[in-house]
Scaffold this motif. Structure first.
Motif, PDB file in Angstrom:
ATOM      1  N   ASP A  44       0.815  -1.216   0.000  1.00  0.00           N
ATOM      2  CA  ASP A  44       0.000   0.000   0.000  1.00  0.00           C
ATOM      3  C   ASP A  44       0.847   1.264   0.000  1.00  0.00           C
ATOM      4  O   ASP A  44       0.315   2.357  -0.204  1.00  0.00           O
ATOM      5  N   PHE A  45       2.151   1.137   0.242  1.00  0.00           N
ATOM      6  CA  PHE A  45       2.948   2.344   0.427  1.00  0.00           C
ATOM      7  C   PHE A  45       3.068   3.170  -0.849  1.00  0.00           C
ATOM      8  O   PHE A  45       3.130   4.404  -0.784  1.00  0.00           O
ATOM      9  N   ASP A  46       3.098   2.519  -2.019  1.00  0.00           N
ATOM     10  CA  ASP A  46       3.205   3.315  -3.245  1.00  0.00           C
ATOM     11  C   ASP A  46       2.008   4.249  -3.384  1.00  0.00           C
ATOM     12  O   ASP A  46       2.137   5.374  -3.885  1.00  0.00           O
ATOM     13  N   THR A  47       0.837   3.812  -2.913  1.00  0.00           N
ATOM     14  CA  THR A  47      -0.342   4.687  -2.913  1.00  0.00           C
ATOM     15  C   THR A  47      -0.102   5.917  -2.049  1.00  0.00           C
ATOM     16  O   THR A  47      -0.374   7.050  -2.463  1.00  0.00           O
ATOM     17  N   TYR A  48       0.392   5.703  -0.829  1.00  0.00           N
ATOM     18  CA  TYR A  48       0.677   6.825   0.071  1.00  0.00           C
ATOM     19  C   TYR A  48       1.749   7.738  -0.522  1.00  0.00           C
ATOM     20  O   TYR A  48       1.665   8.970  -0.439  1.00  0.00           O
ATOM     21  N   TYR A  49       2.766   7.118  -1.114  1.00  0.00           N
ATOM     22  CA  TYR A  49       3.921   7.867  -1.620  1.00  0.00           C
ATOM     23  C   TYR A  49       3.506   8.824  -2.731  1.00  0.00           C
ATOM     24  O   TYR A  49       3.851  10.020  -2.710  1.00  0.00           O
ATOM     25  N   TYR A  50       2.743   8.322  -3.699  1.00  0.00           N
ATOM     26  CA  TYR A  50       2.359   9.187  -4.820  1.00  0.00           C
ATOM     27  C   TYR A  50       1.324  10.229  -4.386  1.00  0.00           C
ATOM     28  O   TYR A  50       1.275  11.328  -4.952  1.00  0.00           O
ATOM     29  N   ALA A  51       0.518   9.908  -3.390  1.00  0.00           N
ATOM     30  CA  ALA A  51      -0.389  10.921  -2.838  1.00  0.00           C
ATOM     31  C   ALA A  51       0.411  12.037  -2.163  1.00  0.00           C
ATOM     32  O   ALA A  51       0.074  13.220  -2.282  1.00  0.00           O
ATOM     33  N   ALA A  52       1.474  11.663  -1.455  1.00  0.00           N
ATOM     34  CA  ALA A  52       2.340  12.662  -0.830  1.00  0.00           C
ATOM     35  C   ALA A  52       3.047  13.507  -1.889  1.00  0.00           C
ATOM     36  O   ALA A  52       3.242  14.718  -1.703  1.00  0.00           O
TER      37      ALA A  52
END
Length: 344
Positions: A44-52
């Protein structure tokens, strides 16, 4: 102390160093593995990363990116982890992994302190028996592996909620509201704690939580996109994520999600047991998610939509019973009743 407990503590003392080395090697290796998975969009981290990254660039965090799962949380978390957006994806992934290890350790430590707030643990006297301790360790380890392997935000939210409850027990309402307000601003589920404090007539605690929710939901995002942009982000999340998730009819996409064995929500659990096994459902279970054959027949006879809404009724019933429990006379309980209420 029982003889078995003596053996366990003796082994623990003699092999503590070996265990520490093994644990360090395992955690580092697992961290490298999660970084590799993130690189291939399997956490799930790539989702958080690109949102950031979107938050850093001043655009909507709900724009979405090809090949990456959509960001579904309130906007605050994307702005909170903006510092990670300055790093490469793989490095940021490992940093988030290491932070989750820290949050998990602190969450377990806080739980331990709250359970034994008024007395010494007595572990060395064998007060915690080997079998319950082993079962607890296995359960926690399973939850840990499940969440850490996906690099989800759940461990961080758990840490924030427990920290808030810990400060509430200390009657420090400002930091208690800060941590619980932050947890609610990241993921809506801890809002149940706010309902709990309303039921318990903890007015000052509720005000503290509301204040910090406003700070985290509007003030921090406003540094990037202004107050109007922050307000619009909350509205966008509410309409496209929150309301849609609680009101959607169970179409094929939702049913596929519900029957995914990785979906551990209460709604999904009840839906899998209540629904009728027609051709479409069996196809989802067997072909889409490779259910074992002996698991498929264990269902009732409700149609898709009926099973979905029945599962929501069951969920509401569980929450209602929990809140009614909080109304009971606390004088008739022992000194640790708050732990039971928090657990519920």
């Amino acid at each position: 102390m029982t003889f078995s407990a003596k053996i366990i503590f003796t082994l623990r003392d003699n092999y503590r160093g070996v265990f520490a080395v093994f644990l360090a090697v395992f955690l580092i290796s697992f961290g490298v593995y999660t970084v590799w998975r993130t690189h291939y969009s399997s956490t799930d981290f790539d989702t958080y990363y690109y949102a950031a990254r979107d938050a850093l660039e001043g655009v909507s965090v709900y724009n979405g990116h090809e090949g990456v799962s959509p960001y579904i949380y309130p906007p605050f978390f994307a702005y909170l982890i903006v510092p990670l957006a300055f790093l490469k994806l793989e490095i940021a992934s490992f940093v988030w992994y290491a932070l989750n290890l820290l949050f998990f350790f602190l969450a377990v430590l806080l739980s331990f302190k709250m359970v034994y707030a008024e007395k010494k643990t007595g572990v060395n006297r064998g007060e915690i028996l080997p079998l319950p301790a082993t079962l607890f360790a296995l359960m926690v380890f399973g939850l840990f592996i499940d969440n850490i392997s996906m690099l989800q935000v759940n461990v961080f939210v758990l840490f924030l909620a427990l920290t808030g409850l810990y400060f509430f027990r200390k009657k420090a309402l400002i930091p208690a509201g800060l941590f619980l307000g932050m947890a609610i601003s990241i993921k809506i589920i801890p809002l149940l704690f706010l309902v709990y404090f309303i039921v318990k007539k903890e007015t000052r605690m509720c005000l503290s939580i509301f204040f910090w929710m406003a700070v985290f939901s509007f003030l921090l995002p406003s540094f990037y996109i202004g107050m109007s942009g922050a307000s619009q982000s909350i509205v966008s999340w509410a309409h496209s994520m929150l309301f849609e998730s609680v009101s959607n009819r169970p179409g094929s996409d939702m049913l596929t999600s519900i029957f995914n064995p990785q979906n551990q929500s209460v709604t999904a659990f009840f839906s899998r047991w209540l629904i009728k096994n027609d051709f479409f459902i069996i196809h989802i279970k067997r072909m889409a998610h490779e259910y074992y054959a002996f698991l498929i027949p264990w269902t009732l006879s409700l149609r898709e939509e009926s099973a979905f809404y029945a599962s929501k009724i069951f969920t509401f019933f569980i929450i209602a019973i929990t809140l009614f429990y909080c109304f009971w006379d606390t004088k008739k309980r022992n000194g640790t009743f708050l732990n039971y209420e928090y657990s519920l």
